[in-house]
Design a protein around this motif. Structure first.
Motif, mmCIF file in Angstrom:
data_model
loop_
_atom_site.group_PDB
_atom_site.id
_atom_site.type_symbol
_atom_site.label_atom_id
_atom_site.label_comp_id
_atom_site.label_asym_id
_atom_site.label_seq_id
_atom_site.Cartn_x
_atom_site.Cartn_y
_atom_site.Cartn_z
ATOM 1 N N VAL A 65 5.003 -8.615 -1.296
ATOM 2 C CA VAL A 65 6.155 -8.352 -2.654
ATOM 3 C C VAL A 65 5.390 -7.042 -3.639
ATOM 4 C CG1 VAL A 65 6.494 -9.739 -5.547
ATOM 5 C CG2 VAL A 65 6.409 -10.747 -3.130
ATOM 6 N N LYS A 66 5.548 -6.086 -3.426
ATOM 7 C CA LYS A 66 4.399 -5.214 -3.481
ATOM 8 C C LYS A 66 4.935 -4.898 -5.305
ATOM 9 C CE LYS A 66 6.016 -2.467 0.182
ATOM 10 N NZ LYS A 66 6.127 -1.351 1.335
ATOM 11 N N GLY A 67 3.661 -3.964 -5.662
ATOM 12 C CA GLY A 67 4.062 -3.447 -7.007
ATOM 13 C C GLY A 67 2.969 -4.511 -8.381
ATOM 14 N N VAL A 68 2.817 -5.774 -7.671
ATOM 15 C CA VAL A 68 2.253 -6.967 -8.597
ATOM 16 C C VAL A 68 1.064 -6.604 -8.841
ATOM 17 C CG1 VAL A 68 2.309 -9.468 -8.956
ATOM 18 C CG2 VAL A 68 4.146 -8.804 -7.546
ATOM 19 N N VAL A 69 0.693 -6.590 -10.619
ATOM 20 C CA VAL A 69 -0.040 -6.276 -10.715
ATOM 21 C C VAL A 69 -1.185 -7.368 -12.584
ATOM 22 C CG1 VAL A 69 -0.537 -3.747 -10.821
ATOM 23 C CG2 VAL A 69 0.403 -4.712 -12.497
ATOM 24 N N SER A 70 -2.113 -7.145 -12.211
ATOM 25 C CA SER A 70 -2.929 -8.023 -13.333
ATOM 26 C C SER A 70 -1.803 -7.404 -14.170
ATOM 27 C CB SER A 70 -4.057 -8.165 -13.245
ATOM 28 O OG SER A 70 -4.925 -8.601 -12.290
ATOM 29 N N GLY A 71 -2.044 -8.796 -15.442
ATOM 30 C CA GLY A 71 -0.831 -8.606 -16.477
ATOM 31 C C GLY A 71 0.491 -9.185 -16.527
#
Length: 107
Positions: A65-71
């Protein structure tokens, strides 16, 4: 009786809210919806020299799953009540799957 023990028995939705203000709910961008496995971390909270990870729960997602970041936010339904609005504190996407770490608010 045959035991049913699927690897990813839960469902989850990973998304991001942008442009949220006091007067506007903002725009929701869905990053993933589908199968997952939510579990509690059994090891003590860990820390490393450069990065401190303080989480109580993790979600494993099959595949990258690309593009997941903290927050970003994860909603999930396990065998208990569904939980919404859990803030992702850390994410590790790999070709073997994606692991999201978060804390679940205590009610």
């Amino acid at each position: 009786m045959k035991v049913n023990n699927p690897r990813f028995p839960h469902t989850c939705k990973v998304y991001r809210i942008s442009g949220e203000t006091s007067f506007d709910e903002g725009n929701e961008t869905v990053l993933y919806v589908g199968k997952c496995n939510k579990y509690g971390r059994t090891s003590p909270r860990t820390s490393t020299k450069d990065n401190v990870i303080k989480v109580d729960y993790a979600v494993d997602i099959p595949g990258l799953v690309k593009g997941v970041v903290s927050g970003d936010i994860v909603d999930f339904a396990d065998f208990g009540a569904p939980f919404e609005g859990c803030i992702i504190t850390d994410c590790y996407p790999t070709t073997m799957g994606t692991t999201l770490y978060f804390n679940q608010a205590k009610g």
